[in-house]
Design a protein around this motif. Structure first.
Motif, PDB file in Angstrom:
ATOM      1  N   SER A   1       8.471  13.797   3.567  1.00  0.00           N
ATOM      2  CA  SER A   1       9.511  13.099   4.326  1.00  0.00           C
ATOM      3  C   SER A   1      10.888  13.669   4.052  1.00  0.00           C
TER       4      SER A   1
ATOM      5  N   GLU B   1       7.210   6.119   7.078  1.00  0.00           N
ATOM      6  CA  GLU B   1       7.541   5.140   8.115  1.00  0.00           C
ATOM      7  C   GLU B   1       8.768   4.327   7.735  1.00  0.00           C
TER       8      GLU B   1
ATOM      9  N   LYS C   1       5.808  12.045  -5.592  1.00  0.00           N
ATOM     10  CA  LYS C   1       5.148  12.847  -4.558  1.00  0.00           C
ATOM     11  C   LYS C   1       5.263  12.240  -3.162  1.00  0.00           C
ATOM     12  N   PHE C   2       5.556  10.950  -3.084  1.00  0.00           N
ATOM     13  CA  PHE C   2       5.629  10.271  -1.794  1.00  0.00           C
ATOM     14  C   PHE C   2       6.809  10.741  -0.936  1.00  0.00           C
TER      15      PHE C   2
ATOM     16  N   ASN D   1       0.852  -1.182   0.000  1.00  0.00           N
ATOM     17  CA  ASN D   1       0.000   0.000   0.000  1.00  0.00           C
ATOM     18  C   ASN D   1       0.890   1.234   0.000  1.00  0.00           C
ATOM     19  N   LEU D   2       1.249   1.687  -1.187  1.00  0.00           N
ATOM     20  CA  LEU D   2       2.183   2.801  -1.301  1.00  0.00           C
ATOM     21  C   LEU D   2       1.468   4.120  -1.044  1.00  0.00           C
ATOM     22  N   THR D   3       1.757   4.685   0.116  1.00  0.00           N
ATOM     23  CA  THR D   3       1.199   5.979   0.502  1.00  0.00           C
ATOM     24  C   THR D   3       2.330   6.836   1.057  1.00  0.00           C
ATOM     25  N   THR D   4       2.077   8.116   1.181  1.00  0.00           N
ATOM     26  CA  THR D   4       3.061   9.018   1.779  1.00  0.00           C
ATOM     27  C   THR D   4       3.388   8.573   3.193  1.00  0.00           C
ATOM     28  N   THR D   5       2.393   8.145   3.944  1.00  0.00           N
ATOM     29  CA  THR D   5       2.595   7.691   5.321  1.00  0.00           C
ATOM     30  C   THR D   5       3.449   6.436   5.366  1.00  0.00           C
ATOM     31  N   ALA D   6       3.178   5.476   4.487  1.00  0.00           N
ATOM     32  CA  ALA D   6       3.959   4.233   4.459  1.00  0.00           C
ATOM     33  C   ALA D   6       5.415   4.511   4.112  1.00  0.00           C
TER      34      ALA D   6
END
Length: 66
Positions: free
Chosen positions: A36, A13, A31-32, A5-10
């Motif tokens: 970060s 982390e 954009k991910f 699940n490729l998300t900015t949050t993942a």
């Protein structure tokens, strides 16, 4: 590492768990990495959409060893 699940949050982390804060993060311009990237010592990008894999301004910035 597989990320289902490729998300900015993942991505944040994973980066926070595996990199030192003083690291120079080198990524593509996805954009991910934007948010970060600001939390590390430096963040440089290359534009893979333009077939750029090494920065034309600074050849030490690249994603060739990812």
């Amino acid at each position: 590492m597989v990320v289902d699940n490729l998300t900015t949050t993942a991505v944040a982390e994973i980066l926070n768990h595996n990199l030192a804060r003083e690291a120079h993060l080198m990524t593509d311009d996805g954009k991910f990495y934007i948010k970060s990237g600001k939390t590390f010592g430096a963040h440089s990008t290359v534009n893979h959409k333009a077939e750029e894999y090494v920065s034309p301004e600074n050849p030490t910035i690249h994603s060739n060893t990812v």
